[in-house]
Design a protein around this motif. Structure first.
Motif, PDB file in Angstrom:
ATOM      1  N   GLU A 108      11.569  94.676  71.747  1.00  0.00           N
ATOM      2  CA  GLU A 108      11.178  95.224  73.089  1.00  0.00           C
ATOM      3  C   GLU A 108      10.867  96.659  72.858  1.00  0.00           C
ATOM      4  O   GLU A 108      11.416  97.526  72.217  1.00  0.00           O
ATOM      5  CB  GLU A 108      12.380  95.030  73.740  1.00  0.00           C
ATOM      6  CG  GLU A 108      12.153  95.760  75.400  1.00  0.00           C
ATOM      7  CD  GLU A 108      13.404  95.634  76.332  1.00  0.00           C
ATOM      8  OE1 GLU A 108      13.368  95.856  77.537  1.00  0.00           O
ATOM      9  OE2 GLU A 108      14.584  95.030  75.685  1.00  0.00           O
ATOM     10  N   ASN A 109       9.832  96.981  73.464  1.00  0.00           N
ATOM     11  CA  ASN A 109       9.241  98.608  73.443  1.00  0.00           C
ATOM     12  C   ASN A 109      10.164  99.223  74.407  1.00  0.00           C
ATOM     13  O   ASN A 109       9.287  99.578  75.646  1.00  0.00           O
ATOM     14  CB  ASN A 109       7.698  98.653  73.811  1.00  0.00           C
ATOM     15  CG  ASN A 109       6.921  99.874  73.482  1.00  0.00           C
ATOM     16  OD1 ASN A 109       7.639 100.811  72.616  1.00  0.00           O
ATOM     17  ND2 ASN A 109       5.871 100.036  74.096  1.00  0.00           N
ATOM     18  N   VAL A 110      11.317  99.532  74.388  1.00  0.00           N
ATOM     19  CA  VAL A 110      11.913 100.284  75.442  1.00  0.00           C
ATOM     20  C   VAL A 110      11.757 101.691  75.263  1.00  0.00           C
ATOM     21  O   VAL A 110      10.956 102.283  74.593  1.00  0.00           O
ATOM     22  CB  VAL A 110      13.483 100.404  74.823  1.00  0.00           C
ATOM     23  CG1 VAL A 110      13.983  98.714  74.726  1.00  0.00           C
ATOM     24  CG2 VAL A 110      13.739 100.908  73.418  1.00  0.00           C
ATOM     25  N   PRO A 111      11.946 102.254  76.548  1.00  0.00           N
ATOM     26  CA  PRO A 111      11.804 103.672  76.809  1.00  0.00           C
ATOM     27  C   PRO A 111      12.392 104.600  75.474  1.00  0.00           C
ATOM     28  O   PRO A 111      13.436 104.384  75.196  1.00  0.00           O
ATOM     29  CB  PRO A 111      12.386 104.156  78.315  1.00  0.00           C
ATOM     30  CG  PRO A 111      12.348 102.598  78.734  1.00  0.00           C
ATOM     31  CD  PRO A 111      12.695 101.610  77.708  1.00  0.00           C
ATOM     32  N   ALA A 112      11.620 105.646  75.351  1.00  0.00           N
ATOM     33  CA  ALA A 112      12.036 106.686  74.211  1.00  0.00           C
ATOM     34  C   ALA A 112      13.208 107.320  74.768  1.00  0.00           C
ATOM     35  O   ALA A 112      13.332 107.790  75.895  1.00  0.00           O
ATOM     36  CB  ALA A 112      10.925 107.497  73.880  1.00  0.00           C
TER      37      ALA A 112
ATOM     38  N   ILE B 204      18.919 103.582  70.489  1.00  0.00           N
ATOM     39  CA  ILE B 204      18.069 102.561  70.625  1.00  0.00           C
ATOM     40  C   ILE B 204      18.871 101.267  70.079  1.00  0.00           C
ATOM     41  O   ILE B 204      18.707 100.215  71.025  1.00  0.00           O
ATOM     42  CB  ILE B 204      16.912 102.658  69.827  1.00  0.00           C
ATOM     43  CG1 ILE B 204      15.952 103.808  70.477  1.00  0.00           C
ATOM     44  CG2 ILE B 204      16.184 101.370  69.962  1.00  0.00           C
ATOM     45  CD1 ILE B 204      14.856 104.279  69.764  1.00  0.00           C
TER      46      ILE B 204
ATOM     47  N   ASP C 273       6.930 109.432  79.695  1.00  0.00           N
ATOM     48  CA  ASP C 273       6.898 108.351  79.701  1.00  0.00           C
ATOM     49  C   ASP C 273       6.798 107.423  78.250  1.00  0.00           C
ATOM     50  O   ASP C 273       6.346 106.152  78.434  1.00  0.00           O
ATOM     51  CB  ASP C 273       5.972 107.684  80.589  1.00  0.00           C
ATOM     52  CG  ASP C 273       4.326 107.965  79.951  1.00  0.00           C
ATOM     53  OD1 ASP C 273       4.534 108.845  79.295  1.00  0.00           O
ATOM     54  OD2 ASP C 273       3.590 107.396  80.729  1.00  0.00           O
ATOM     55  N   ALA C 274       7.141 108.123  77.199  1.00  0.00           N
ATOM     56  CA  ALA C 274       6.914 107.518  75.817  1.00  0.00           C
ATOM     57  C   ALA C 274       7.944 106.290  75.516  1.00  0.00           C
ATOM     58  O   ALA C 274       8.993 106.496  76.371  1.00  0.00           O
ATOM     59  CB  ALA C 274       7.374 108.592  74.775  1.00  0.00           C
ATOM     60  N   ARG C 275       7.474 105.588  74.877  1.00  0.00           N
ATOM     61  CA  ARG C 275       8.131 104.376  74.487  1.00  0.00           C
ATOM     62  C   ARG C 275       8.673 104.398  73.216  1.00  0.00           C
ATOM     63  O   ARG C 275       8.461 105.222  72.218  1.00  0.00           O
ATOM     64  CB  ARG C 275       7.663 103.082  75.157  1.00  0.00           C
ATOM     65  CG  ARG C 275       7.382 103.460  76.723  1.00  0.00           C
ATOM     66  CD  ARG C 275       6.968 102.057  77.125  1.00  0.00           C
ATOM     67  NE  ARG C 275       8.045 100.850  77.389  1.00  0.00           N
ATOM     68  CZ  ARG C 275       8.753 101.176  78.479  1.00  0.00           C
ATOM     69  NH1 ARG C 275       8.615 101.942  79.515  1.00  0.00           N
ATOM     70  NH2 ARG C 275       9.589 100.101  78.710  1.00  0.00           N
ATOM     71  N   LEU C 276       9.393 103.286  72.808  1.00  0.00           N
ATOM     72  CA  LEU C 276      10.006 103.022  71.265  1.00  0.00           C
ATOM     73  C   LEU C 276       8.604 103.265  70.356  1.00  0.00           C
ATOM     74  O   LEU C 276       8.656 103.781  69.133  1.00  0.00           O
ATOM     75  CB  LEU C 276      10.559 101.544  71.170  1.00  0.00           C
ATOM     76  CG  LEU C 276      10.997 101.401  69.742  1.00  0.00           C
ATOM     77  CD1 LEU C 276      11.722 102.462  68.804  1.00  0.00           C
ATOM     78  CD2 LEU C 276      11.560  99.959  69.634  1.00  0.00           C
ATOM     79  N   ARG C 277       7.702 102.740  70.700  1.00  0.00           N
ATOM     80  CA  ARG C 277       6.302 102.691  69.722  1.00  0.00           C
ATOM     81  C   ARG C 277       6.118 104.053  69.317  1.00  0.00           C
ATOM     82  O   ARG C 277       5.805 104.479  67.953  1.00  0.00           O
ATOM     83  CB  ARG C 277       5.050 101.941  70.380  1.00  0.00           C
ATOM     84  CG  ARG C 277       4.089 101.814  69.447  1.00  0.00           C
ATOM     85  CD  ARG C 277       2.623 101.352  69.818  1.00  0.00           C
ATOM     86  NE  ARG C 277       1.728 100.868  68.836  1.00  0.00           N
ATOM     87  CZ  ARG C 277       1.005 101.406  68.395  1.00  0.00           C
ATOM     88  NH1 ARG C 277       1.175 103.013  68.337  1.00  0.00           N
ATOM     89  NH2 ARG C 277       0.418 100.981  67.267  1.00  0.00           N
ATOM     90  N   GLU C 278       5.867 104.966  70.310  1.00  0.00           N
ATOM     91  CA  GLU C 278       5.667 106.390  70.029  1.00  0.00           C
ATOM     92  C   GLU C 278       6.758 107.029  68.968  1.00  0.00           C
ATOM     93  O   GLU C 278       6.397 107.973  68.301  1.00  0.00           O
ATOM     94  CB  GLU C 278       5.439 107.259  71.432  1.00  0.00           C
ATOM     95  CG  GLU C 278       4.215 107.141  71.985  1.00  0.00           C
ATOM     96  CD  GLU C 278       4.222 105.515  72.800  1.00  0.00           C
ATOM     97  OE1 GLU C 278       3.453 104.914  72.647  1.00  0.00           O
ATOM     98  OE2 GLU C 278       5.213 105.206  73.476  1.00  0.00           O
TER      99      GLU C 278
END
Length: 211
Positions: free
Chosen positions: A163-167, A102, A180-185
């Protein structure tokens, strides 16, 4: 790895008040270390995570190694501490591998990693060798700070400041996140891990104090 079915469990606000001189020394040491992290990284939480996770992976490995040698030396059962500490080290390594995807570290940050890990490994080795209870308390307080940092990182993502980029696929596979999880998860999962390490290291310190 900890259960992430409820990201607010264990309690992310938990703080272990120091009960004696050793605890106060451990807490002040961690607060002193926090000064340098805040000064260098400010709110660059992704890069902070890369550097600090290289240090966070050290205690479990050192503790597991020394508990292993102690169990052999005293010819006794380790009560599961060796595997638990080594699992903690591996979990922290996976945090690092995730955040490298990331926030790619710069040459300067790689240099800090090299120096920081070398200094911390040797300091923590001798601390654990002679004062294992304080060593576990240091980790407990370090993880308290980690939970705070990841909570601030999460707030930054929610506010649109990061930015909430893709995980990364590595994180999706490791924490069984949605495709489809992203950085937040990812941050929620990592924070839950750190809270679990926090609680367990405080418990280990209490156990050593009682014994």
């Amino acid at each position: 790895m900890f259960d992430h079915s409820d990201p607010l469990t264990p309690d992310i606000e938990m703080h272990k008040p120091p009960s004696d001189l050793g605890d106060r020394v451990a807490l002040r040491l961690v607060k002193f270390m926090r000064i340098f992290a805040d000064a260098f990284f400010t709110k660059r939480y992704g890069h902070r995570a890369v550097v600090l996770e290289t240090v966070a992976a050290v205690p479990g490995m050192v503790g597991g190694m020394l508990q292993h040698l102690k169990a052999i030396r005293h010819i006794r059962d380790d009560q599961g501490w060796i595997r638990e500490l080594l699992d903690e080290a591996e979990n922290e390594r996976m945090h690092l591998m995730t955040f490298i995807k990331i926030a790619r570290p710069s040459a300067l940050e790689r240099g800090i990693i090299l120096v920081g890990q070398g200094l911390f490994f040797n300091a923590y080795f001798f601390l654990y060798l002679f004062f294992p209870r304080i060593a576990h308390r240091v980790v407990g307080y370090l993880e308290e700070e980690a939970v705070i940092s990841y909570t601030q990182y999460l707030a930054q993502v929610d506010a649109g400041e990061a930015e909430n980029v893709p995980a990364p696929q590595l994180a999706i596979d490791y924490w069984n996140l949605a495709p489809d999880a992203r950085l937040r998860e990812v941050i929620v999962a990592v924070r839950a891990d750190e809270a679990g390490h926090r609680d367990r290291n405080h418990e280990m310190a209490d156990s050593l104090a009682d014994s």
